[in-house]
Structure formats: structure tokens, C-alpha cells
Write an enzyme that holds these catalytic residues in place. Structure first.
Site, PDB file in Angstrom:
ATOM      1  N   SER A 351       4.551  -0.148  -2.522  1.00  0.00           N
ATOM      2  CA  SER A 351       3.864   1.111  -2.228  1.00  0.00           C
ATOM      3  C   SER A 351       4.093   1.584  -0.801  1.00  0.00           C
ATOM      4  O   SER A 351       4.194   0.772   0.131  1.00  0.00           O
ATOM      5  CB  SER A 351       2.356   0.946  -2.450  1.00  0.00           C
ATOM      6  OG  SER A 351       2.078   0.603  -3.788  1.00  0.00           O
ATOM      7  N   HIS A 445      -5.303   1.394  -5.546  1.00  0.00           N
ATOM      8  CA  HIS A 445      -4.929   0.132  -6.187  1.00  0.00           C
ATOM      9  C   HIS A 445      -6.045  -0.914  -6.087  1.00  0.00           C
ATOM     10  O   HIS A 445      -6.224  -1.718  -7.010  1.00  0.00           O
ATOM     11  CB  HIS A 445      -3.632  -0.401  -5.580  1.00  0.00           C
ATOM     12  CG  HIS A 445      -2.426   0.408  -5.955  1.00  0.00           C
ATOM     13  ND1 HIS A 445      -1.952   0.468  -7.248  1.00  0.00           N
ATOM     14  CD2 HIS A 445      -1.612   1.214  -5.215  1.00  0.00           C
ATOM     15  CE1 HIS A 445      -0.891   1.263  -7.293  1.00  0.00           C
ATOM     16  NE2 HIS A 445      -0.665   1.729  -6.079  1.00  0.00           N
TER      17      HIS A 445
END
Length: 515
Positions: A351, A445
Site C-alpha cells: 500500500s 485496512h
């Protein structure tokens, strides 16, 4: 702007109705655009809103809508959609949305009246309960419950009825997504402000969350054989790692890659949120290794597929911001991959860390102003950086970070690696907004139950990656058996689950940075 006189306003009103409706009562295709062009002022806007927004029905008839009234509302909804789309983007639409929120919300007088009745009935019930203490039997709360139900009814803003009717019409759901996109843009640009507008945004977001729940969503896989329109939309909407060309797009849906999206049954063929996956034999530490060129005809070797890396998730419809689509998409894709590749044992992201460089530059500026020195660095680190950049080191470093020139010096890159890694670990783990992770990707997340697993140095050396996070990326790892408990801990106690590597860097930050 001066308001039109009563005669002119009446003429505008009649012409608007003439333009909008044929003698048969059916709307003309270009009628609203003609009306808007003729009278760009507030009169046509007021007329459009007054015709489109249904009155809140009396409580007694709230569940009974006569067929003619329903047909008329459908026609007026179609007129409103054409009128709205005929307005220019920006201030004209923002003005309409502001009027809709302000003038067609809750009827406060009726709410005050009914809430007063609820308060009186509650007081009466409490008195009766006290008088009946010790006696057998229960007090009947029917009158109070009905009054509370009546209050809930009158707390419904009128514009909610408009949204409901539009959502049931053909093309109405797509229109509402576009309308909320405009609403968010108007709020961001401060073209539409105030509590009424923010409240309407929340109401519409909640309604869209219901309409776009998982039961109405279809999971679709994208391949090179998918329709060109879908491939083009996927390419255009890629927000994390922009697609360079058609060959790049072909690689992203080819061997060792998977691409999925959610579509809504009422908006077929329109990707809502897109997830790109790399199938690897380890948890990737560099995006360059994922987006590199792969021979398009290479046959997948199942022995090389033990890990799924989610390296990009993009919302294609900005009007669906805040609607929980990404979480459901990841869960569905995990199940899909488990069926296709039962040997996969590790699920992780690679990410970006948007906002880190901006946060770090702000930290440098505030520290240098307050103390005249750079406390994020240890004394030896600061001395080494000064030897490379010269004095004043902080100002030169800020300039080099702002224009990405620092990566041209291998010596400076090595000198900054350790301090930037621990600063980034703290940014992800320790910087909070209302108790949750400040970084939006981290917060997403962690809410899903992932673990803040590994920071990767120089994982994205593209100009975009250097600008956003000094080239660093992070893995959020999904241990499937722990995601529910991790999510509950984060949402409930705001506890972040992190690996030893991340916690070690956080400890180094706490020991070495004098902030």
C-alpha cells in the site's frame, strides 16, 4: 442579484411549465435546458425544486400513496434530473443543492409540537408508574410509542422523499451518485456550506449505503477479453498506480494478475470499486516488481503462487465515498482466490502512504521555527545530513524533499533511510485522528482487521511515490483467522495490531526523536 418583480416572476413560472411539459403532459427532452438558458436566476430553480420535492405525507397516510400521485412524482423526478443536468457544474449546482438542503428539510414547527407531546406522555407514564408501584399489572405504553413513531416520521427531511423516488426510477440511482459527487465537491470548495448541507450529505450517504449493500452487488473479473469499455473505465479510474498504456493494462489483467470490480444490478457494466491483485511466491516489498513487464503469454505455474498481494484498490465513483464497498470487495476476492488457488496461504497489501511527506515537511517547519534545530533526527544523523547538504541543513532538506531532488544523492538517501523509516512507522502507528490512525489507507485496512506488518524502503521510486511518501510503502497483512478480533480491537479500543519490525521502529522513534 435583484429578484424579478411579481409579473416577471409569474411569466417565468408559466414559461418554465410550458417548456417542461407538452400538452400531453410528457416532458420534452430539451425543455429543462431551454428553461435554464432562458431564466438562469433563482425562479426556475425554485420552481424545479418545488415541483420535484414531494410534501411529507400526514402521519396517518404515510404508507398510502395513490397511483396518480405516484405517477406524477415519477414524471416530476424525471423533469428534475433533466433540469439538474442542464445546470453548469460548480456554483449553479451548488446553489441548487444548498436550497434543497435549506428549504426542503425537516418541518421544525411540527417536530417541536410532536416532541412536546412525547415529553408530556413520558412524564405522565412515569407518574402513573410511581402511583402504581407495588400493584400488579403493567402500564400500557401504546400512546407513548405511537407518539415516538409520529416524531420519527416528522424528523424525516422532505428531500429524503425526493431521493427515495429518484432511487426507484430508471437511471435514478446513477443520478444520485452523480449528485452526491457534486455535493462533496461543493462542500470541499466551500461553494455549499452550513449544517443543513452537511446533514443532507449524511442522509444521502446512508441511503446509498443501503442501496449499494452486498446483496445488490455483482463481483466481476476483468480479463483482456472483457469489453473495451470496461477496460477503458478500469484504466481511467486507476488512482494508485496510473496505467501507462494498453500494454500496461494487458499485463495487469494477464498472467499472475487478477482484477476484480463490483457492479450494481441497477447500473450494469459500470465498475464501482476496482481491486488489482498480484499472485506471487512472497510478500512483495516493491511495486516495481509488480508492475514490471511480464511476458503476456507466460503460463501460470501454480507452484509459484502462494501469496496474493492487493496492490491497488480504487473507487471509481466519487459519489460513493464513505459507502463501505472496498471492505466487501476484499472479502469477496479472498473467497474467490481461495477457490481458484487453495494453496495460497498469505494475503497482504502493498500500500501507498499518502500524506507522509507532507506531514514530515510540516514537522520540519514547526520544529525549526520553535527550537531552531531539527529534533526528528539524532545529533549524529543531523551532523551527517548537514555535511551532505550544507547549512542551513533543515531549509535545504525541506527544499530537496519538496522537489524530489534528494533521491539524486545516494549518500543522502542512505543517511535518511533510518530516520525516515522510524518517522514513517510513528506516522502510521502513533499519529491519530479521534483516536484512530490519521493515515486514511492505514485506517481502512486496520478497520478491516489487517496487521500493520512491514515498512519497505524505496518500494515506489516513481515520482508519485517519492512525492507522497519518500518512496516508502507498507504491507498490511490479512491473517484471515484473526481479522475479526483485530477489527473489533481497533474499532472498540483503538488498538493497532503491528509486527515486531514496526513496533521496533516506533520504539526507536520514541527514544531518539525529541518531539
Amino acid at each position: 442579484m435583484r429578484r424579478a418583480g411579481p409579473c416577471v416572476a409569474s411569466a417565468q413560472h408559466q414559461l418554465f411549465r410550458h417548456l417542461v411539459l407538452r400538452s400531453s403532459g410528457r416532458p420534452r427532452p430539451s425543455a429543462v435546458a431551454m428553461a435554464t438558458a432562458a431564466f438562469p436566476g433563482p425562479t426556475a430553480m425554485e420552481e424545479a425544486l418545488s415541483r420535484a420535492v414531494p410534501p411529507l405525507p400526514p402521519y396517518e397516510t404515510r404508507e398510502k400513496v395513490a397511483a396518480p400521485a405516484g405517477a406524477a412524482l415519477e414524471q416530476r423526478g424525471a423533469e428534475f434530473m433533466r433540469y439538474y443536468r442542464a445546470l453548469e457544474s460548480g456554483r449553479p449546482r451548488a446553489e441548487l443543492l444548498s436550497r434543497l438542503a435549506r428549504d426542503f428539510g425537516v418541518e421544525h414547527g411540527r417536530v417541536a409540537e410532536v416532541s412536546g407531546k412525547v415529553a408530556r406522555l413520558l412524564q405522565q407514564q412515569q407518574q402513573q408508574q410511581q402511583e402504581a408501584a407495588g400493584e400488579k399489572g403493567e402500564h400500557e405504553p401504546g400512546a407513548l410509542l405511537q407518539a415516538e413513531d409520529r416524531l420519527r416520521h416528522y424528523l424525516t427531511p422532505r428531500y429524503r422523499g425526493l431521493f427515495q423516488h429518484l432511487g426507484r426510477q430508471e437511471g435514478g440511482l446513477r443520478f444520485l451518485v452523480e449528485l452526491r459527487r457534486d455535493l462533496l465537491e461543493a462542500l470541499a470548495a466551500r461553494e455549499a456550506e452550513g449544517p443543513h448541507v452537511r446533514e443532507m450529505n449524511g442522509v444521502l450517504k446512508n441511503m446509498l449505503s443501503e442501496w449499494f449493500s452486498t446483496g445488490f452487488l455483482n463481483l466481476e473479473r476483468v480479463t483482456w477479453q472483457s469489453p473495451c469499455e470496461i477496460l477503458q473505465k478500469i484504466s481511467d479510474s486507476e488512482a494508485v498506480h496510473p496505467v501507462r498504456n494498453w500494454m500496461d493494462m494487458k499485463r495487469r489483467v494477464g498472467s499472475y494478475r487478477r482484477c476484480y470490480y463490483f457492479a450494481h444490478c441497477a447500473i450494469p457494466g459500470e465498475p464501482l470499486v476496482v481491486l488489482h491483485v498480484a499472485l506471487t511466491d512472497e510478500i512483495s516489498s516493491s511495486i516495481q516488481a509488480i508492475v514490471k513487464e511480464i511476458p503476456p503469454l507466460e503460463v501460470e505455474d501454480l507452484n509459484k503462487i502462494t501469496t496474493a498481494i492487493f496492490y491497488s484498490i480504487s473507487l471509481t465513483q466519487q459519489g460513493l465515498q464513505g459507502v463501505e464497498l472496498g471492505t466487501y470487495l476484499i472479502k469477496r476476492v479472498v473467497k474467490e482466490l481461495q477457490v481458484e488457488f487453495p494453496q495460497i496461504k498469505a494475503f497482504s497489501t502493498l500500500s501507498p502512504i499518502p500524506g507522509f511527506t507532507k506531514w514530515f515537511l510540516g514537522l520540519l517547519s514547526s520544529q525549526s521555527k520553535e527550537t531552531g534545530r531539527c529534533d526528528p533526527f539524532t545529533d549524529p544523523e543531523y551532523q551527517e545530513i548537514s555535511e551532505i547538504t550544507g547549512d542551513p541543513a533543515v531549509e535545504i532538506l525541506k527544499r530537496l524533499l519538496a522537489n524530489n531532488e534528494w533521491v539524486r544523492s545516494e549518500r543522502l538517501v542512505r543517511a535518511l533511510q533510518q530516520p525516515l523509516m522510524r518517522l514513517c512507522a510513528w506516522y502510521l502507528y502513533g499519529e491519530k485522528h479521534r483516536g484512530y490512525a490519521l493515515n486514511p489507507v492505514a485506517n481502512f485496512h486496520l478497520q478491516n482487521g489487517a496487521v500493520l506488518w512491514r515498512l519497505n524502503w524505496m518500494a515506489d521510486t516513481s515520482p508519485r511515490g517519492i512525492t507522497a511518501s519518500c518512496g516508502m510503502m507498507v504491507n498490511y497483512r490479512y491473517f484471515l483467522e484473526d481479522t475479526m478480533s483485530n477489527s473489533a480491537a481497533y474499532l472498540g479500543t483503538k488498538q493497532i495490531k503491528a509486527s515486531e519490525q514496526v513496533l521496533s521502529l516506533v520504539t526507536q522513534f520514541q527514544q531518539n526523536s525529541k518531539l
